[in-house]
Scaffold this active site. Structure first.
Site, PDB file in Angstrom:
ATOM      1  N   GLU A  69       0.444   2.296   0.575  1.00  0.00           N
ATOM      2  CA  GLU A  69       0.320   0.874   0.893  1.00  0.00           C
ATOM      3  C   GLU A  69       1.589   0.307   1.511  1.00  0.00           C
ATOM      4  O   GLU A  69       1.529  -0.503   2.443  1.00  0.00           O
ATOM      5  CB  GLU A  69      -0.045   0.088  -0.369  1.00  0.00           C
ATOM      6  CG  GLU A  69      -1.449   0.331  -0.901  1.00  0.00           C
ATOM      7  CD  GLU A  69      -1.570   1.583  -1.751  1.00  0.00           C
ATOM      8  OE1 GLU A  69      -2.678   1.871  -2.227  1.00  0.00           O
ATOM      9  OE2 GLU A  69      -0.545   2.281  -1.938  1.00  0.00           O
ATOM     10  N   HIS A 138      -8.162  -2.469 -11.648  1.00  0.00           N
ATOM     11  CA  HIS A 138      -9.040  -2.614 -10.486  1.00  0.00           C
ATOM     12  C   HIS A 138      -9.935  -3.847 -10.612  1.00  0.00           C
ATOM     13  O   HIS A 138     -10.945  -3.951  -9.909  1.00  0.00           O
ATOM     14  CB  HIS A 138      -9.941  -1.380 -10.324  1.00  0.00           C
ATOM     15  CG  HIS A 138      -9.214  -0.110 -10.025  1.00  0.00           C
ATOM     16  ND1 HIS A 138      -8.550   0.601 -11.002  1.00  0.00           N
ATOM     17  CD2 HIS A 138      -9.035   0.568  -8.861  1.00  0.00           C
ATOM     18  CE1 HIS A 138      -8.004   1.678 -10.451  1.00  0.00           C
ATOM     19  NE2 HIS A 138      -8.280   1.683  -9.152  1.00  0.00           N
TER      20      HIS A 138
END
Length: 344
Positions: A69, A138
């Site tokens: 990322e 998540h």
């Protein structure tokens, strides 16, 4: 999970009444902007063949990245600084921790550090939200975290039409825009369906203004201010209570947290005199407190009764379905809070 996934249960039944899922509406917005502007590119994990745009725009404009990322968000920032308009997908909002330096110390600050001479016209999009037993890493929303940090606009659509219009506005904006979509509003076939996740969407390109809330339902008895999936929960509660007891709730869909349209909120509260703020983000130091503060700072006399808040308590999102449901702002918790507010 890629928001550029074009898999959809929505059907394109001609111009009039054409319906799309939120996922398809987002994908269409990005594709239309890529057709309009050669500087628009898509960067992220699984945005290539899985995302559905690779055949149309090719690997030079649809970059399927490794799982790094920090690297691909940095790539997007560099592209934006050099005049392109990248759409970068972080995948899950929870993953911001590994790349926060790129997001906040670079993407959000370069324009300020350059004295306004360097723009970063970039969209950073990400999935958020619980309800699927995805556990604590998540399932968070975290839009309040991004809204707390100056330098970035923050948009959170709740329905297909706004999802398309806000994405187009975000791509065309010269500022970095954090675009957060809740998994529960996407209408993807492998997730629990929200009936409003498939709805009419105009085929032509259009902009939904960033920083402008909308009245999702007009009412007179109390104002419910919320965003994202909680808009649908609030609408479900409003319809149920109207049918059962005649209670008339007004539901405000913020759509954007930065800029925040507090005028629409104040206008509604001035008419109803009651306020409930609902947020799937954490309660402390978040959106619910900000809305409460804006009302109190402007005119505490607008509230004829103390306001109520429904949000995620300050605990990690549990994995167990029963525990997860206990912390999320479910319709049951919203309805209970409305009853409590009306009793007051």
């Amino acid at each position: 999970m890629s928001a550029t996934d074009t898999t959809s249960a929505g059907t394109e039944a001609g111009q009039a009444g054409r319906k799309l899922t939120t996922a398809r509406a987002i994908s269409e917005a990005i594709a239309q902007e890529m057709e309009r502007d050669q500087g628009v590119v898509v960067i992220g994990e699984d945005v290539g063949a899985y995302g559905g745009m690779l055949d149309q725009f090719g690997p030079d404009r649809v970059l399927d990245t490794p799982i790094s990322e920090t690297a691909f968000i940095g790539l997007g920032i560099g592209a934006a600084v050099e005049g392109m308009r990248p759409v970068v997908e972080l995948m899950f909002a929870d993953f911001f921790g590994v790349c926060m330096d790129q997001i906040y110390n670079h993407m959000a600050k370069i324009h300020y550090e350059s004295g306004g001479n360097v723009k970063v016209p970039m969209v950073l999009m990400m999935a958020a939200g619980g309800g699927y037993s995805d556990a604590e890493q998540h399932s968070q929303c975290l839009w309040g975290t991004f809204a707390h940090l100056p330098g970035m606009k923050v948009v959170v659509p709740s329905n297909p039409a706004d999802a398309k219009g806000l994405m187009i506005s975000a791509i065309r904006d010269d500022n970095p825009v954090v675009y957060v979509f809740h998994k529960g509003v996407m209408g993807l076939p492998w997730m629990a369906k929200n009936p409003r996740s498939i709805a009419p969407v105009p085929e032509e390109a259009y902009e939904t203004p960033i920083g402008k809330a909308t009245v999702a339902r007009s009412g007179t008895d109390a104002t419910v201010v919320t965003l994202s999936l909680s808009v649908h929960h609030a609408l479900d509660v409003a319809e149920k209570m109207a049918a059962e007891s005649g209670v008339d709730l007004e539901v405000i869909d913020l759509r954007s947290l930065v800029p925040l349209d507090h005028e629409t909120v104040l206008s509604s509260v001035s008419r109803t005199g009651r306020l409930l703020v609902v947020d799937e983000d954490y309660q402390s130091f978040g959106m619910t407190g900000e809305i409460a503060a804006r009302v109190a700072e402007t005119d505490p006399g607008l509230l004829r009764h103390p306001l109520r808040r429904v949000a995620v308590p300050d605990v990690p999102i549990p994995y167990a379905r029963s525990l997860e449901r206990a912390v999320l702002p479910t319709p049951e918790r919203i309805e209970a809070a409305v009853h409590d507010l009306l009793k007051a």
